[in-house]
Design an enzyme around this catalytic site. Structure first.
Site, PDB file in Angstrom:
ATOM      1  N   GLU A 265      10.133  -7.095  -0.412  1.00  0.00           N
ATOM      2  CA  GLU A 265       9.910  -7.932  -1.457  1.00  0.00           C
ATOM      3  C   GLU A 265       8.546  -6.865  -2.148  1.00  0.00           C
ATOM      4  O   GLU A 265       7.589  -6.876  -1.421  1.00  0.00           O
ATOM      5  CB  GLU A 265       9.088  -9.263  -1.092  1.00  0.00           C
ATOM      6  CG  GLU A 265      10.281 -10.046  -0.723  1.00  0.00           C
ATOM      7  CD  GLU A 265      11.517 -10.622  -1.659  1.00  0.00           C
ATOM      8  OE1 GLU A 265      11.271 -10.179  -2.693  1.00  0.00           O
ATOM      9  OE2 GLU A 265      12.512 -11.037  -1.184  1.00  0.00           O
ATOM     10  N   GLU A 398       1.874  -1.103 -11.997  1.00  0.00           N
ATOM     11  CA  GLU A 398       1.202  -2.251 -11.564  1.00  0.00           C
ATOM     12  C   GLU A 398      -0.218  -1.856 -11.136  1.00  0.00           C
ATOM     13  O   GLU A 398      -0.626  -0.969 -10.523  1.00  0.00           O
ATOM     14  CB  GLU A 398       1.990  -2.539 -10.275  1.00  0.00           C
ATOM     15  CG  GLU A 398       1.525  -4.094  -9.642  1.00  0.00           C
ATOM     16  CD  GLU A 398       2.197  -4.610  -8.491  1.00  0.00           C
ATOM     17  OE1 GLU A 398       2.341  -3.473  -7.634  1.00  0.00           O
ATOM     18  OE2 GLU A 398       2.398  -5.526  -8.441  1.00  0.00           O
TER      19      GLU A 398
HETATM   20  P1  NAD Z   1       1.035  -2.295   0.927  1.00  0.00           P
HETATM   21  O1  NAD Z   1       2.244  -1.859   0.376  1.00  0.00           O
HETATM   22  O2  NAD Z   1      -0.070  -1.277   0.739  1.00  0.00           O
HETATM   23  O3  NAD Z   1       0.833  -2.800   2.244  1.00  0.00           O
HETATM   24  C1  NAD Z   1       1.857  -3.974   2.611  1.00  0.00           C
HETATM   25  C2  NAD Z   1       1.671  -4.220   4.207  1.00  0.00           C
HETATM   26  O4  NAD Z   1       2.611  -3.008   4.800  1.00  0.00           O
HETATM   27  C3  NAD Z   1       0.402  -4.122   4.859  1.00  0.00           C
HETATM   28  O5  NAD Z   1       0.451  -4.811   5.981  1.00  0.00           O
HETATM   29  C4  NAD Z   1       0.308  -2.793   5.260  1.00  0.00           C
HETATM   30  O6  NAD Z   1      -0.590  -2.310   6.351  1.00  0.00           O
HETATM   31  C5  NAD Z   1       1.692  -2.223   5.768  1.00  0.00           C
HETATM   32  N1  NAD Z   1       2.026  -0.935   5.361  1.00  0.00           N
HETATM   33  C6  NAD Z   1       1.397   0.047   4.727  1.00  0.00           C
HETATM   34  N2  NAD Z   1       2.090   1.471   4.911  1.00  0.00           N
HETATM   35  C7  NAD Z   1       2.913   1.237   5.994  1.00  0.00           C
HETATM   36  C8  NAD Z   1       3.914   2.056   6.807  1.00  0.00           C
HETATM   37  N3  NAD Z   1       3.752   3.130   6.542  1.00  0.00           N
HETATM   38  N4  NAD Z   1       4.877   1.593   7.547  1.00  0.00           N
HETATM   39  C9  NAD Z   1       4.498   0.112   7.940  1.00  0.00           C
HETATM   40  N5  NAD Z   1       3.857  -0.843   7.186  1.00  0.00           N
HETATM   41  C10 NAD Z   1       3.106  -0.289   6.141  1.00  0.00           C
HETATM   42  O7  NAD Z   1       0.904  -3.443  -0.315  1.00  0.00           O
HETATM   43  P2  NAD Z   1      -0.595  -4.359  -0.392  1.00  0.00           P
HETATM   44  O8  NAD Z   1      -1.615  -3.566  -1.118  1.00  0.00           O
HETATM   45  O9  NAD Z   1      -0.810  -5.164   0.828  1.00  0.00           O
HETATM   46  O10 NAD Z   1      -0.172  -5.438  -1.341  1.00  0.00           O
HETATM   47  C11 NAD Z   1       0.047  -5.544  -2.730  1.00  0.00           C
HETATM   48  C12 NAD Z   1       1.407  -5.206  -3.139  1.00  0.00           C
HETATM   49  O11 NAD Z   1       2.323  -6.271  -2.535  1.00  0.00           O
HETATM   50  C13 NAD Z   1       1.618  -5.400  -4.495  1.00  0.00           C
HETATM   51  O12 NAD Z   1       2.513  -4.165  -4.946  1.00  0.00           O
HETATM   52  C14 NAD Z   1       2.407  -6.610  -4.816  1.00  0.00           C
HETATM   53  O13 NAD Z   1       3.234  -6.513  -5.898  1.00  0.00           O
HETATM   54  C15 NAD Z   1       3.255  -6.804  -3.658  1.00  0.00           C
HETATM   55  N6  NAD Z   1       3.679  -8.052  -3.404  1.00  0.00           N
HETATM   56  C16 NAD Z   1       4.914  -8.277  -3.592  1.00  0.00           C
HETATM   57  C17 NAD Z   1       5.424  -9.841  -3.574  1.00  0.00           C
HETATM   58  C18 NAD Z   1       6.539 -10.181  -3.673  1.00  0.00           C
HETATM   59  O14 NAD Z   1       6.983 -11.476  -3.254  1.00  0.00           O
HETATM   60  N7  NAD Z   1       7.700  -9.325  -4.494  1.00  0.00           N
HETATM   61  C19 NAD Z   1       4.412 -10.822  -2.947  1.00  0.00           C
HETATM   62  C20 NAD Z   1       2.980 -10.438  -2.988  1.00  0.00           C
HETATM   63  C21 NAD Z   1       2.533  -9.095  -3.041  1.00  0.00           C
END
Ligand code: NAD
Length: 494
Positions: A265, A398
């Site tokens: 997601e 975004e």
């Molecule tokens: P992010 O992708 O930076 O991190 C999300 C999670 O992934 C965190 O727990 C992070 O530690 C982990 N992560 C990062 N690198 C990783 C790797 N190499 N391997 C495994 N895990 C890893 O996102 P964020 O900054 O925490 O959140 C913001 C983003 O989330 C925005 O793009 C937003 O649109 C999205 N979002 C989507 C939804 C949806 O339902 N579509 C809902 C909420 C947020």
């Protein structure tokens, strides 16, 4: 009604859970490492939290696998699992204030939102899936007298849930609810920017009677413990909410390791369209402001591209500016605050950079702008950049902050063409008084959710997820439960 002093006092006496939760016990990371989690409204270090890595992932996976194989959870009657999960949901509801406070302190959202939405929505996500699980039947295929052909659903096994910081509790609950209800064992990895509420959830789950090993929580960084989970050979599914860049990487990890099921997601750049025949421009303006300012604009479905018919632009934009100016950021612990602090310095700088870029690409600033950061608090005012074209960087990428890009259009067909010209497809919205435009527009918009004459309407009964690079799979509703089960065909020759 409580005031800011009440919440500041409560924050002083809050006890924080900071260790990892593995096999039913709170433990330090194997390495002994910790990381700081910081209150973005004050710059204060809230706690040192266990920083897990591969060694902790291995322990948690082993515990989750043992719990799955001996069927201490999966083997329980659905009604029994339901009872435990309903108790879990009750405990979440009873701890509403504490959970809301953790959420607000850890990631900067207003306490009013955390109390009114995050904590209750978390309880509801768990109870909704719990209520559903003893009402789902399997199938018998119509194959005649020669055989009995069964189509049954079974839990996947060990599920890793990797979640972001913008709605730490709710994003976790959208995964935990359906995955636990269907009998899986889980390893939850909260974001390193907001680990506290997930650890509290673990405590409440144990108190509710969830057997040891069924839920494990590993705080830590994405590139360490997150990566270890994504590459693990004994995890059956990785379910993720976060950025599109990380989502794509996790799909690769699934392919490079054991082809675990991978549900992503991801991000969005959702188009919010105001047609010339909208019959309530005041409501549309107030909603457009909320759609970009709620949760500091740190929302995957933020209505970040506002498409306004050129015929009504001059009438609509002053209303929009007035509404947007109501969302000035302030102390997140004051219940009257509409908008809190950005989650961390990185995100604050990123949003400021985007505002500068928009101005350098020729946009017109109608409200807000880059703030002078005078104190430690990471506050960005609600910002409108108008006179954008679909080619502007801010109309395509975004931002994840309270920054609205306004684009003009002539007629619904052009609006739909602009709206769909995006790598994302999470949500879209349409304001119109014409039933024909509402139906034609909502069919044509390539997005997982379309809002007509509202923004962010929804319920646990409705699936949530994206088209295109906003992701695959769906959270919420019965469809979410499909993700966490395998479909088995059994042919019994008679
Ligand atoms: P992010 O992708 O930076 O991190 C999300 C999670 O992934 C965190 O727990 C992070 O530690 C982990 N992560 C990062 N690198 C990783 C790797 N190499 N391997 C495994 N895990 C890893 O996102 P964020 O900054 O925490 O959140 C913001 C983003 O989330 C925005 O793009 C937003 O649109 C999205 N979002 C989507 C939804 C949806 O339902 N579509 C809902 C909420 C947020």
């Amino acid at each position: 009604m409580t005031d800011a002093t009440h919440w500041h006092d409560r924050a002083q006496s809050l006890s924080l859970v900071t260790q990892a939760f593995i096999d039913g016990r709170f433990v330090d990371a194997q390495s002994g490492d910790t990381f700081d989690t910081i209150n973005p409204a004050t710059g204060e270090v809230l706690a040192k939290v266990a920083s897990c890595d591969k060694a902790d992932a291995d322990l948690a996976v082993a515990a989750a696998r043992t719990a799955f194989n001996d069927r201490r959870w999966a083997g329980q009657a659905p009604a029994q699992r339901k009872a435990v999960l309903l108790r879990f949901a009750e405990l979440i509801a009873e701890h509403r204030d504490e959970l809301a406070l953790l959420e607000s302190l850890d990631m900067g959202k207003p306490i009013g939102d955390a109390l009114g939405y995050d904590a209750p929505a978390t309880a509801r996500a768990i109870s909704w899936h719990a209520e559903a699980i003893d009402k789902l039947y399997d199938e018998v295929a119509p194959v005649g007298d020669g055989a009995l052909a069964l189509i049954t659903r079974e839990p996947l096994g060990v599920v890793a849930a990797v979640v972001p910081w913008n709605f730490p509790l709710v994003m976790a609950a959208w995964k935990l609810g359906p995955a636990l209800a269907t009998g899986n064992s889980i390893i939850l990895k909260p974001s390193e920017k907001s680990p506290l509420s997930a650890l509290k959830l673990a405590e409440l789950a144990k108190q509710a009677g969830l057997p040891d090993g069924v839920l494990n929580v590993l705080p830590g960084y994405g590139h360490t413990v997150g990566e270890a989970l994504a590459m693990h050979m004994d995890i059956d599914c990785i379910t993720f909410t976060g950025s599109t860049a990380v989502g794509k990487h996790l799909l690769e990890c699934a392919g490079k390791s054991n082809m675990k099921r991978a549900f992503m997601e991801c991000g969005g750049k959702s188009a919010h369209i105001v047609c010339a025949d909208c019959d309530d421009l005041d409501k549309a303006a107030a909603t457009a402001a909320a759609a970009i300012c709620y949760n500091q604009g740190e929302v995957c479905t933020a209505g970040s591209r506002l498409l306004v018919d050129n015929a009504i632009k001059d009438q609509f934009l002053p209303k929009l500016v007035a509404e947007l100016n109501k969302w000035q950021p302030a102390d997140p612990l004051d219940p009257s605050t509409p908008m809190g602090a950005m989650v961390d310095q990185l995100q604050f700088d990123r949003v400021c950079k985007y505002i500068d870029l928009g101005l350098s690409e020729g946009a017109t600033l109608l409200a807000g702008g880059v703030p002078k950061q005078e104190g430690p608090g990471l506050f960005i005012p609600p910002t409108i950049l108008a006179d954008m074209t679909p080619e502007h960087t801010l109309a395509r990428e975004e931002i994840f902050g309270p920054v609205l890009s306004v684009i003009g259009f002539d007629g619904l067909d052009e609006a739909i063409q602009i709206a769909n010209d995006s790598e994302y497809g999470l949500a879209a919205g349409l304001w119109t008084s014409s039933i024909k435009n509402a139906i034609r527009g909502s069919r044509a918009l390539r997005a997982g959710t379309v809002f007509v004459n509202n923004w962010d309407g929804g319920d646990m009964t409705m699936p949530f997820g994206g088209y295109k690079q906003s992701g695959n799979g769906r959270d919420k509703s019965l469809h979410a439960m499909e993700k966490y089960t395998e479909l088995k065909s059994t042919w019994i020759e008679l």
